[in-house]
Write a protein that holds these residues in place. Structure first.
Motif, PDB file in Angstrom:
ATOM      1  N   ALA A   1      37.048  -6.317 -27.214  1.00 31.83           N
ATOM      2  CA  ALA A   1      35.978  -5.463 -26.692  1.00 31.83           C
ATOM      3  C   ALA A   1      34.589  -5.917 -27.126  1.00 31.83           C
ATOM      4  O   ALA A   1      34.422  -6.604 -28.138  1.00 31.83           O
ATOM      5  CB  ALA A   1      36.208  -4.028 -27.161  1.00 31.83           C
ATOM      6  N   ARG A   2      33.611  -5.529 -26.309  1.00 29.15           N
ATOM      7  CA  ARG A   2      32.211  -5.629 -26.694  1.00 29.15           C
ATOM      8  C   ARG A   2      31.868  -4.358 -27.471  1.00 29.15           C
ATOM      9  O   ARG A   2      32.234  -3.256 -27.052  1.00 29.15           O
ATOM     10  CB  ARG A   2      31.320  -5.762 -25.453  1.00 29.15           C
ATOM     11  CG  ARG A   2      31.509  -7.093 -24.734  1.00 29.15           C
ATOM     12  CD  ARG A   2      31.042  -7.014 -23.270  1.00 29.15           C
ATOM     13  NE  ARG A   2      29.663  -6.587 -23.144  1.00 29.15           N
ATOM     14  CZ  ARG A   2      28.601  -7.392 -23.195  1.00 29.15           C
ATOM     15  NH1 ARG A   2      28.777  -8.693 -23.399  1.00 29.15           N
ATOM     16  NH2 ARG A   2      27.380  -6.929 -23.043  1.00 29.15           N
ATOM     17  N   LEU A   3      31.145  -4.500 -28.581  1.00 27.62           N
ATOM     18  CA  LEU A   3      30.937  -3.371 -29.486  1.00 27.62           C
ATOM     19  C   LEU A   3      29.460  -3.048 -29.672  1.00 27.62           C
ATOM     20  O   LEU A   3      28.629  -3.949 -29.845  1.00 27.62           O
ATOM     21  CB  LEU A   3      31.560  -3.659 -30.853  1.00 27.62           C
ATOM     22  CG  LEU A   3      33.056  -4.018 -30.875  1.00 27.62           C
ATOM     23  CD1 LEU A   3      33.482  -4.344 -32.300  1.00 27.62           C
ATOM     24  CD2 LEU A   3      33.895  -2.886 -30.298  1.00 27.62           C
ATOM     25  N   ILE A   4      29.178  -1.768 -29.648  1.00 28.15           N
ATOM     26  CA  ILE A   4      27.869  -1.243 -30.052  1.00 28.15           C
ATOM     27  C   ILE A   4      28.092  -0.549 -31.396  1.00 28.15           C
ATOM     28  O   ILE A   4      28.910   0.367 -31.496  1.00 28.15           O
ATOM     29  CB  ILE A   4      27.335  -0.216 -29.031  1.00 28.15           C
ATOM     30  CG1 ILE A   4      27.295  -0.816 -27.628  1.00 28.15           C
ATOM     31  CG2 ILE A   4      25.962   0.304 -29.461  1.00 28.15           C
ATOM     32  CD1 ILE A   4      27.170   0.236 -26.533  1.00 28.15           C
ATOM     33  N   VAL A   5      27.400  -0.983 -32.406  1.00 29.19           N
ATOM     34  CA  VAL A   5      27.618  -0.455 -33.746  1.00 29.19           C
ATOM     35  C   VAL A   5      26.416   0.382 -34.166  1.00 29.19           C
ATOM     36  O   VAL A   5      25.278  -0.112 -34.182  1.00 29.19           O
ATOM     37  CB  VAL A   5      27.852  -1.592 -34.758  1.00 29.19           C
ATOM     38  CG1 VAL A   5      27.988  -1.024 -36.173  1.00 29.19           C
ATOM     39  CG2 VAL A   5      29.090  -2.384 -34.374  1.00 29.19           C
ATOM     40  N   LEU A   6      26.672   1.655 -34.469  1.00 27.91           N
ATOM     41  CA  LEU A   6      25.620   2.511 -35.007  1.00 27.91           C
ATOM     42  C   LEU A   6      25.556   2.283 -36.510  1.00 27.91           C
ATOM     43  O   LEU A   6      26.480   2.630 -37.246  1.00 27.91           O
ATOM     44  CB  LEU A   6      25.917   3.987 -34.712  1.00 27.91           C
ATOM     45  CG  LEU A   6      24.927   4.991 -35.323  1.00 27.91           C
ATOM     46  CD1 LEU A   6      23.511   4.743 -34.821  1.00 27.91           C
ATOM     47  CD2 LEU A   6      25.355   6.414 -35.046  1.00 27.91           C
ATOM     48  N   ASP A   7      24.464   1.685 -36.961  1.00 29.37           N
ATOM     49  CA  ASP A   7      24.377   1.331 -38.374  1.00 29.37           C
ATOM     50  C   ASP A   7      22.927   1.281 -38.808  1.00 29.37           C
ATOM     51  O   ASP A   7      22.275   0.246 -38.739  1.00 29.37           O
ATOM     52  CB  ASP A   7      25.055  -0.009 -38.634  1.00 29.37           C
ATOM     53  CG  ASP A   7      25.241  -0.289 -40.117  1.00 29.37           C
ATOM     54  OD1 ASP A   7      24.533   0.321 -40.921  1.00 29.37           O
ATOM     55  OD2 ASP A   7      26.092  -1.118 -40.459  1.00 29.37           O
TER      56      ASP A   7
ATOM     57  N   SER B   1      37.875 -12.093 -34.995  1.00 30.95           N
ATOM     58  CA  SER B   1      36.423 -12.079 -34.848  1.00 30.95           C
ATOM     59  C   SER B   1      36.024 -10.877 -33.995  1.00 30.95           C
ATOM     60  O   SER B   1      36.813 -10.392 -33.183  1.00 30.95           O
ATOM     61  CB  SER B   1      35.927 -13.371 -34.196  1.00 30.95           C
ATOM     62  OG  SER B   1      36.514 -13.534 -32.914  1.00 30.95           O
ATOM     63  N   LEU B   2      34.801 -10.428 -34.181  1.00 31.97           N
ATOM     64  CA  LEU B   2      34.296  -9.270 -33.445  1.00 31.97           C
ATOM     65  C   LEU B   2      33.139  -9.681 -32.561  1.00 31.97           C
ATOM     66  O   LEU B   2      32.337 -10.549 -32.927  1.00 31.97           O
ATOM     67  CB  LEU B   2      33.841  -8.179 -34.412  1.00 31.97           C
ATOM     68  CG  LEU B   2      34.889  -7.613 -35.371  1.00 31.97           C
ATOM     69  CD1 LEU B   2      34.233  -6.637 -36.341  1.00 31.97           C
ATOM     70  CD2 LEU B   2      36.020  -6.938 -34.598  1.00 31.97           C
ATOM     71  N   ASN B   3      33.032  -9.028 -31.417  1.00 31.04           N
ATOM     72  CA  ASN B   3      31.942  -9.285 -30.489  1.00 31.04           C
ATOM     73  C   ASN B   3      30.977  -8.094 -30.531  1.00 31.04           C
ATOM     74  O   ASN B   3      31.052  -7.172 -29.727  1.00 31.04           O
ATOM     75  CB  ASN B   3      32.480  -9.489 -29.071  1.00 31.04           C
ATOM     76  CG  ASN B   3      31.361  -9.821 -28.086  1.00 31.04           C
ATOM     77  OD1 ASN B   3      30.246 -10.158 -28.473  1.00 31.04           O
ATOM     78  ND2 ASN B   3      31.672  -9.714 -26.793  1.00 31.04           N
ATOM     79  N   ILE B   4      30.077  -8.108 -31.519  1.00 35.45           N
ATOM     80  CA  ILE B   4      29.109  -7.022 -31.666  1.00 35.45           C
ATOM     81  C   ILE B   4      27.878  -7.386 -30.842  1.00 35.45           C
ATOM     82  O   ILE B   4      27.116  -8.294 -31.189  1.00 35.45           O
ATOM     83  CB  ILE B   4      28.740  -6.807 -33.144  1.00 35.45           C
ATOM     84  CG1 ILE B   4      29.990  -6.400 -33.941  1.00 35.45           C
ATOM     85  CG2 ILE B   4      27.650  -5.737 -33.283  1.00 35.45           C
ATOM     86  CD1 ILE B   4      29.760  -6.270 -35.435  1.00 35.45           C
ATOM     87  N   VAL B   5      27.709  -6.671 -29.733  1.00 30.33           N
ATOM     88  CA  VAL B   5      26.608  -6.988 -28.818  1.00 30.33           C
ATOM     89  C   VAL B   5      25.324  -6.262 -29.202  1.00 30.33           C
ATOM     90  O   VAL B   5      24.230  -6.661 -28.792  1.00 30.33           O
ATOM     91  CB  VAL B   5      26.986  -6.651 -27.359  1.00 30.33           C
ATOM     92  CG1 VAL B   5      28.142  -7.525 -26.907  1.00 30.33           C
ATOM     93  CG2 VAL B   5      27.326  -5.180 -27.194  1.00 30.33           C
ATOM     94  N   ALA B   6      25.440  -5.189 -29.980  1.00 27.70           N
ATOM     95  CA  ALA B   6      24.247  -4.456 -30.407  1.00 27.70           C
ATOM     96  C   ALA B   6      24.539  -3.710 -31.703  1.00 27.70           C
ATOM     97  O   ALA B   6      25.568  -3.046 -31.818  1.00 27.70           O
ATOM     98  CB  ALA B   6      23.792  -3.477 -29.333  1.00 27.70           C
ATOM     99  N   GLN B   7      23.632  -3.853 -32.649  1.00 29.53           N
ATOM    100  CA  GLN B   7      23.662  -3.046 -33.864  1.00 29.53           C
ATOM    101  C   GLN B   7      22.420  -2.183 -33.838  1.00 29.53           C
ATOM    102  O   GLN B   7      21.297  -2.697 -33.826  1.00 29.53           O
ATOM    103  CB  GLN B   7      23.687  -3.913 -35.123  1.00 29.53           C
ATOM    104  CG  GLN B   7      23.625  -3.096 -36.405  1.00 29.53           C
ATOM    105  CD  GLN B   7      23.638  -3.974 -37.650  1.00 29.53           C
ATOM    106  OE1 GLN B   7      24.314  -5.007 -37.675  1.00 29.53           O
ATOM    107  NE2 GLN B   7      22.899  -3.570 -38.674  1.00 29.53           N
ATOM    108  N   VAL B   8      22.605  -0.871 -33.816  1.00 29.54           N
ATOM    109  CA  VAL B   8      21.514   0.059 -33.562  1.00 29.54           C
ATOM    110  C   VAL B   8      21.386   1.024 -34.726  1.00 29.54           C
ATOM    111  O   VAL B   8      22.387   1.541 -35.232  1.00 29.54           O
ATOM    112  CB  VAL B   8      21.754   0.842 -32.245  1.00 29.54           C
ATOM    113  CG1 VAL B   8      20.549   1.697 -31.917  1.00 29.54           C
ATOM    114  CG2 VAL B   8      22.055  -0.113 -31.101  1.00 29.54           C
ATOM    115  N   ALA B   9      20.138   1.302 -35.137  1.00 27.62           N
ATOM    116  CA  ALA B   9      19.905   2.223 -36.250  1.00 27.62           C
ATOM    117  C   ALA B   9      19.766   3.664 -35.793  1.00 27.62           C
ATOM    118  O   ALA B   9      19.985   4.591 -36.570  1.00 27.62           O
ATOM    119  CB  ALA B   9      18.655   1.812 -37.018  1.00 27.62           C
ATOM    120  N   THR B  10      19.410   3.868 -34.519  1.00 22.08           N
ATOM    121  CA  THR B  10      19.117   5.211 -34.016  1.00 22.08           C
ATOM    122  C   THR B  10      20.244   5.711 -33.127  1.00 22.08           C
ATOM    123  O   THR B  10      20.604   5.050 -32.146  1.00 22.08           O
ATOM    124  CB  THR B  10      17.806   5.209 -33.210  1.00 22.08           C
ATOM    125  OG1 THR B  10      16.767   4.631 -34.000  1.00 22.08           O
ATOM    126  CG2 THR B  10      17.416   6.617 -32.809  1.00 22.08           C
TER     127      THR B  10
END
Length: 289
Positions: A187-193, A212-221
Motif C-alpha cells: 500500500a501507499r501510506l499517509i502517516v500522521l506524525d 519496505s514501506l511506501n510512505i507517500v506523505a508524512q503529515v504533522a496536522t
C-alpha cells in the motif's frame, strides 16, 4: 485539638440540632455525635444538653463556645498560610495538550481540578507533540500531554499504550478485526506524525519484518492528513487517539501491535505542589483507563 471535633461542636451549638449540623457539612449524624462525645471526653465535661425537642449548651459549653470559634478560626488561618506558601491556593499551571488527540478522562480530570483549586489558573495550549516537548524543554510549559515513541531526556511518565490504526478503503474496511503489517508492503501510506513517533514505530517494525514501506506523505496536522486520505492518495496510519473510532488495528509479527505511547512530559526541575497534584491526578485518572 482536632479541627473536626471543634467544628462539630460549633455547628451543633449554632443549629441546636445534630441532624441539621450533619446536613450542613454533608456528613452522617452519627459522625457528628461521635465527634462531640470524643470532645466531651477529652475535656471531661458535658458541653451539650440533649432533650427530645432540642439541643442546648451546658454552662461549660456556653463558656467554651467563644474559645472554640477562636481556635477553629486560628487553625483555618494556619492551614491557609501553609497552602498559600505551598502554592496550592494561588498560582498558574501551563498545560500543553497534543492537538486533536482524544485522551480518555482528560476533560473530567481538568474540570475536577479547576473546581477543587479555583485559585489556580489553568492555561491550556494545544500543539503538535514535538512542539510541546520543545516548550517543556525551554520552560514555557509546566506539563505536556503528548504521544511519542522511544526515550526522551525530559521527565517522562507513560500513561497508556496507543496502538497504530490503519484507515483505508481496502482491506481494512472489509470487516477484518485487524490488518497484518505485511499488507502495508502493498500500500501507499499517509502517516500522521507530528513528532509522535508513528513513522519511527512503523520503520522499526518494518525492519523486524524485513519489508519496505511506501510512505507517500508524512503529515504533522490531522486536518491535512484527512484531506490527503479523502483524495485517495493512500491508506492513513495514525495512533488510535487520533482515529476517532475508525479503522482497524495494525498487527505485527507474533500478533504484537505496533504502538506509540500517551504520557506526560515535564521539566527536570521540581514543581510547585499544585503542579505535582495535577500530574498525580492525570497519572491516576488517565493511566487507569
Amino acid at each position: 485539638m482536632d479541627m473536626s471535633k471543634l467544628e462539630a461542636f460549633i455547628l451543633v451549638a449554632e443549629e441546636e440540632s445534630f441532624s441539621a449540623a450533619a446536613d450542613r457539612i454533608g456528613t452522617a449524624q452519627s459522625t457528628i455525635s461521635s465527634r462531640i462525645k470524643e470532645l466531651e471526653t477529652a475535656l471531661g465535661h458535658r458541653l451539650l444538653l440533649r432533650s427530645t425537642r432540642r439541643v442546648s449548651l451546658s454552662p461549660v459549653g456556653a463558656a467554651v463556645l467563644p474559645a472554640a470559634r477562636t481556635a477553629l478560626s486560628s487553625l483555618d488561618a494556619i492551614r491557609q498560610v501553609v497552602d498559600d506558601l505551598a502554592g496550592v491556593r494561588h498560582g498558574r499551571i501551563r498545560l500543553g495538550i497534543i492537538a486533536e488527540a482524544t485522551v480518555p478522562g482528560l476533560s473530567r480530570i481538568l474540570a475536577d481540578f479547576a473546581s477543587d483549586f479555583p485559585g489556580i489558573d489553568l492555561v491550556i495550549t494545544s500543539q503538535s507533540s514535538d512542539a510541546l516537548e520543545r516548550a517543556i524543554a525551554d520552560g514555557s510549559l509546566d506539563i505536556a500531554l503528548v504521544v511519542r515513541f522511544g526515550t526522551t531526556s525530559l521527565r517522562w511518565e507513560r500513561l497508556l499504550h496507543d496502538p497504530l490504526i490503519v484507515v483505508g478503503d481496502s482491506p481494512p474496511q472489509n470487516g477484518e478485526s485487524a490488518i497484518s503489517f505485511s499488507k502495508l508492503h502493498e500500500a501507499r501510506l499517509i502517516v500522521l506524525d507530528g513528532g509522535v513517533g508513528v513513522r519511527q514505530a512503523l520503520e522499526t517494525e518494518a525492519r523486524r519484518a524485513g519489508i519496505s514501506l511506501n510512505i507517500v506523505a508524512q503529515v504533522a496536522t490531522p486536518a491535512i492528513a484527512e484531506e490527503l486520505y479523502a483524495r485517495s492518495i493512500g491508506w492513513l496510519v495514525l495512533p488510535d487517539s487520533f482515529a476517532q473510532g475508525r479503522g482497524v488495528p495494525l498487527v505485527g509479527e507474533h500478533g504484537i501491535e505496533p504502538q506509540v505511547d500517551v504520557g506526560l512530559v515535564t521539566g527536570p526541575d521540581l514543581h510547585a505542589p499544585a503542579t505535582e497534584i495535577l500530574v498525580t491526578r492525570l497519572i491516576e485518572g488517565i493511566g487507569n483507563h
